[in-house]
Design a protein around this motif. Structure first.
Motif, PDB file in Angstrom:
ATOM      1  N   GLN A  52      10.223  31.367 -42.717  1.00  0.00           N
ATOM      2  CA  GLN A  52      10.834  29.890 -42.715  1.00  0.00           C
ATOM      3  C   GLN A  52      12.494  30.329 -43.588  1.00  0.00           C
ATOM      4  O   GLN A  52      12.470  30.522 -44.183  1.00  0.00           O
ATOM      5  N   PRO A  53      13.465  28.850 -43.247  1.00  0.00           N
ATOM      6  CA  PRO A  53      14.510  28.444 -43.912  1.00  0.00           C
ATOM      7  C   PRO A  53      13.745  27.226 -44.557  1.00  0.00           C
ATOM      8  O   PRO A  53      12.842  26.878 -44.972  1.00  0.00           O
ATOM      9  N   ALA A  54      15.107  26.934 -45.505  1.00  0.00           N
ATOM     10  CA  ALA A  54      14.609  26.143 -46.376  1.00  0.00           C
ATOM     11  C   ALA A  54      14.898  24.752 -45.937  1.00  0.00           C
ATOM     12  O   ALA A  54      15.998  24.639 -44.621  1.00  0.00           O
ATOM     13  N   VAL A  55      14.545  23.426 -46.520  1.00  0.00           N
ATOM     14  CA  VAL A  55      15.396  22.791 -45.960  1.00  0.00           C
ATOM     15  C   VAL A  55      16.392  22.067 -46.898  1.00  0.00           C
ATOM     16  O   VAL A  55      15.630  21.339 -48.403  1.00  0.00           O
ATOM     17  N   ASP A  56      16.880  21.579 -46.394  1.00  0.00           N
ATOM     18  CA  ASP A  56      18.215  21.133 -47.461  1.00  0.00           C
ATOM     19  C   ASP A  56      18.429  19.178 -46.960  1.00  0.00           C
ATOM     20  O   ASP A  56      17.569  18.375 -45.394  1.00  0.00           O
ATOM     21  N   ARG A  57      19.211  18.877 -47.184  1.00  0.00           N
ATOM     22  CA  ARG A  57      19.429  17.313 -47.266  1.00  0.00           C
ATOM     23  C   ARG A  57      20.613  16.544 -47.077  1.00  0.00           C
ATOM     24  O   ARG A  57      22.087  17.654 -47.497  1.00  0.00           O
ATOM     25  N   LEU A  58      20.996  15.674 -46.581  1.00  0.00           N
ATOM     26  CA  LEU A  58      22.340  15.676 -45.573  1.00  0.00           C
ATOM     27  C   LEU A  58      22.663  14.801 -46.743  1.00  0.00           C
ATOM     28  O   LEU A  58      22.368  14.001 -47.688  1.00  0.00           O
ATOM     29  N   GLU A  59      24.008  15.107 -46.589  1.00  0.00           N
ATOM     30  CA  GLU A  59      25.066  14.559 -48.365  1.00  0.00           C
ATOM     31  C   GLU A  59      25.791  13.661 -47.384  1.00  0.00           C
ATOM     32  O   GLU A  59      25.925  13.176 -46.114  1.00  0.00           O
ATOM     33  N   PRO A  60      25.851  12.131 -48.417  1.00  0.00           N
ATOM     34  CA  PRO A  60      27.075  11.236 -48.035  1.00  0.00           C
ATOM     35  C   PRO A  60      28.245  11.592 -47.670  1.00  0.00           C
ATOM     36  O   PRO A  60      29.069  12.584 -47.715  1.00  0.00           O
ATOM     37  N   GLY A  61      28.629  11.506 -46.234  1.00  0.00           N
ATOM     38  CA  GLY A  61      30.052  12.379 -45.131  1.00  0.00           C
ATOM     39  C   GLY A  61      29.407  13.205 -44.442  1.00  0.00           C
ATOM     40  O   GLY A  61      30.397  13.716 -43.711  1.00  0.00           O
ATOM     41  N   GLN A  62      28.014  13.232 -44.288  1.00  0.00           N
ATOM     42  CA  GLN A  62      27.964  14.642 -44.090  1.00  0.00           C
ATOM     43  C   GLN A  62      27.864  14.274 -42.490  1.00  0.00           C
ATOM     44  O   GLN A  62      27.009  13.688 -42.135  1.00  0.00           O
ATOM     45  N   THR A  63      28.058  14.987 -41.402  1.00  0.00           N
ATOM     46  CA  THR A  63      27.906  15.136 -39.869  1.00  0.00           C
ATOM     47  C   THR A  63      26.438  15.480 -39.682  1.00  0.00           C
ATOM     48  O   THR A  63      26.031  16.435 -40.104  1.00  0.00           O
ATOM     49  N   PRO A  64      25.927  15.160 -39.228  1.00  0.00           N
ATOM     50  CA  PRO A  64      24.477  15.537 -39.030  1.00  0.00           C
ATOM     51  C   PRO A  64      24.444  16.488 -37.718  1.00  0.00           C
ATOM     52  O   PRO A  64      25.079  17.398 -36.868  1.00  0.00           O
ATOM     53  N   PRO A  65      23.483  17.871 -38.084  1.00  0.00           N
ATOM     54  CA  PRO A  65      23.661  18.467 -37.108  1.00  0.00           C
ATOM     55  C   PRO A  65      22.666  18.345 -35.536  1.00  0.00           C
ATOM     56  O   PRO A  65      22.008  17.326 -36.503  1.00  0.00           O
ATOM     57  N   GLN A  66      22.311  19.137 -35.354  1.00  0.00           N
ATOM     58  CA  GLN A  66      22.049  18.978 -33.767  1.00  0.00           C
ATOM     59  C   GLN A  66      21.117  19.641 -33.566  1.00  0.00           C
ATOM     60  O   GLN A  66      20.977  20.863 -33.485  1.00  0.00           O
ATOM     61  N   PHE A  67      19.697  19.203 -33.684  1.00  0.00           N
ATOM     62  CA  PHE A  67      18.453  19.236 -33.403  1.00  0.00           C
ATOM     63  C   PHE A  67      18.132  19.366 -32.090  1.00  0.00           C
ATOM     64  O   PHE A  67      18.382  18.311 -31.322  1.00  0.00           O
ATOM     65  N   VAL A  68      17.939  20.460 -31.707  1.00  0.00           N
ATOM     66  CA  VAL A  68      17.082  20.160 -30.265  1.00  0.00           C
ATOM     67  C   VAL A  68      15.881  21.715 -30.342  1.00  0.00           C
ATOM     68  O   VAL A  68      15.281  22.937 -31.220  1.00  0.00           O
ATOM     69  N   ILE A  69      15.292  20.695 -29.989  1.00  0.00           N
ATOM     70  CA  ILE A  69      13.091  20.818 -29.834  1.00  0.00           C
ATOM     71  C   ILE A  69      12.974  21.667 -28.262  1.00  0.00           C
ATOM     72  O   ILE A  69      12.817  20.495 -27.306  1.00  0.00           O
ATOM     73  N   PHE A  70      12.677  22.317 -28.412  1.00  0.00           N
ATOM     74  CA  PHE A  70      11.920  23.147 -26.948  1.00  0.00           C
ATOM     75  C   PHE A  70      10.151  23.096 -27.677  1.00  0.00           C
ATOM     76  O   PHE A  70      10.005  23.824 -28.489  1.00  0.00           O
ATOM     77  N   SER A  71       9.040  22.710 -26.415  1.00  0.00           N
ATOM     78  CA  SER A  71       8.165  22.902 -26.676  1.00  0.00           C
ATOM     79  C   SER A  71       6.869  22.847 -25.459  1.00  0.00           C
ATOM     80  O   SER A  71       7.610  23.403 -24.667  1.00  0.00           O
ATOM     81  N   TRP A  72       5.816  23.805 -25.613  1.00  0.00           N
ATOM     82  CA  TRP A  72       5.098  24.433 -24.853  1.00  0.00           C
ATOM     83  C   TRP A  72       4.327  23.136 -24.439  1.00  0.00           C
ATOM     84  O   TRP A  72       2.864  23.838 -25.239  1.00  0.00           O
ATOM     85  N   ASP A  73       3.376  22.746 -23.539  1.00  0.00           N
ATOM     86  CA  ASP A  73       2.324  21.884 -23.153  1.00  0.00           C
ATOM     87  C   ASP A  73       1.023  23.235 -22.844  1.00  0.00           C
ATOM     88  O   ASP A  73       0.965  23.418 -21.822  1.00  0.00           O
TER      89      ASP A  73
END
Length: 427
Positions: free
Chosen positions: A70-91
């Protein structure tokens, strides 16, 4: 490819998808408490110190400490480009001997990323015990999906164990998958959903009692704590599910019948994370970001058709996923959700298309892409400044910030309160 090291959610570099799902397996009070020392079957990675395993209930599940990888969870700072999240899921997330569950676990491991597996509760209930299931508005034991043979049930247990140890999330796809008629989940009440969820959890937490396999290793997590979201059959019934999900403390739902590629918001206090409309090459309309919806538009819901079409359909499905990813990545950075089934429809081309798209997204040249589970994603959302999330939600599909990310993500300075004393304060 060697397994990449885990990173903070905000420090991934090009070609690496940072972070696996966060899943709490704490020492809460959920049942029995038999302790023993050892490592649950299916644990991955180098052998470390032996873990203390505290069995829950009949020993079908257990407390084994914090989830690995498990990674740490960080917080966006003002002026920072947001990351591109991609979620693969399986039904469904069952293994029936076709090797698809381990295939995609390995794909994720090769890239050091995580996914969400929505487990159907009935996949851990032997068919001989099917009358234990009381679906709303349907006869005892009824199900629109099949029960698993014993060897497939064992395979599913093994893959679920290993998936959690590797850092993936175990959500729910509920039980009987009713999509039509009087028993359809689209007709269920909040109380019906509560019954269905209670039963899904019971099947996961009592599989040893139901199967008699008491010597098998437990699932290495407390499902009461692990389960924080799901996806309904056929994307039906969310309106009446949400009151129950909210009351149960669920943090997200992935059941909306279709959304756009924009930043998410909450419904009734629950993050709404819908499948999304994405470009469909060769057509003027868009398609939902799920393998079955590709199939429905290519072979009109027929799961086996003329094999001569398969190469083009695979290419078209792959291109659709990639177009959806690129549209978000190059513009508003909205999270991208892809839904799948472990199925060999149309010669298995959708599994190949998913792998092709996955490999493209995880490949070199895509900086700050985060391939995570739904649980990981809502952990990140909940850590952010609500004002920054509100700002991200103002971006439409395919819209880039006109002033660039730095300017767009820089909040205006707060207006200082007046220092002039009020008339009441003047004596």
């Amino acid at each position: 490819m060697s397994r990449m090291s885990r990173r903070s959610l905000l420090t991934a570099t090009a070609g690496a998808a940072a972070g696996l799902a966060v899943a709490g397996c704490g020492a809460g009070d959920s049942g029995g408490g038999t302790e023993r020392t050892g490592e649950p079957s299916g644990a991955s990675g180098a052998h470390g110190p032996a873990k203390t395993v505290t069995l829950i209930g009949d020993g079908s599940t257990a407390h084994t400490g914090k989830q690995p990888n498990q990674p740490a969870v960080d917080r966006l700072e003002p002026g920072q480009t947001p990351p591109q999240f991609v979620i693969f899921s399986w039904d469904g997330a069952g293994e029936v001997g076709n090797g698809l569950f381990p295939r995609f676990r390995k794909l994720a491991a090769d890239h050091g990323v995580s996914m969400t597996f929505f487990l159907s509760g009935l996949y851990l209930l032997p068919e001989a015990k099917k009358l234990q299931y009381a679906p709303p508005n349907s006869p005892l034991g009824a199900s629109d999906i099949g029960y698993l043979a014993d060897d497939h049930l064992r395979m599913t247990l093994d893959n679920i164990r290993r998936a959690w140890q590797e850092g993936h999330e175990i959500g729910t796809h509920f039980n009987g998958h009713f999509c039509a008629g009087a028993g359809s989940v689209g007709r269920w009440t909040p109380a019906d959903w509560k019954s269905e969820i209670d039963q899904a959890k019971a099947f996961v937490t009592s599989w040893k009692t139901q199967t008699g396999w008491h010597e098998e290793e437990p699932l290495p997590f407390d499902y009461e704590k692990e389960l924080i979201g799901g996806r309904t059959p056929c994307l039906l019934g969310q309106e009446n599910l949400l009151p129950t999900a909210s009351a149960l403390g669920w943090r997200y739902d992935a059941s909306s019948p279709g959304g756009n590629q924009v930043w998410p918001s909450k419904k009734q206090g629950v993050w709404d994370l819908p499948l999304q409309l994405i470009p469909f090459p060769g057509h003027t309309f868009e398609v939902l970001s799920m393998d079955y919806n590709m199939l429905a538009n290519q072979s009109h819901a027929a799961t086996s058709s003329d094999p001569r079409n398969y190469p083009y359909w695979r290419q078209q499905a792959t291109a659709s996923y990639i177009a959806g990813f690129e549209r978000a990545y190059q513009t508003n950075r909205a999270p991208f959700y892809i839904g799948n089934h472990f199925e060999q429809w149309n010669g298995g081309i959708y599994m190949d298309a998913v792998e092709d798209a996955f490999t493209y997204i995880a490949g070199a040249g895509h900086g700050d892409v985060r391939m995570v589970s739904f649980r990981q994603f809502v952990d990140w959302l909940d850590a952010q400044d609500p004002a920054l999330l509100d700002r991200l939600r103002t971006l439409e599909v395919g819209q880039r910030p006109a002033q660039g990310w730095k300017g767009f993500m820089t909040l205006p300075a707060p207006v200082p309160a007046s220092t002039t004393p009020s008339s009441a304060a003047v004596a």
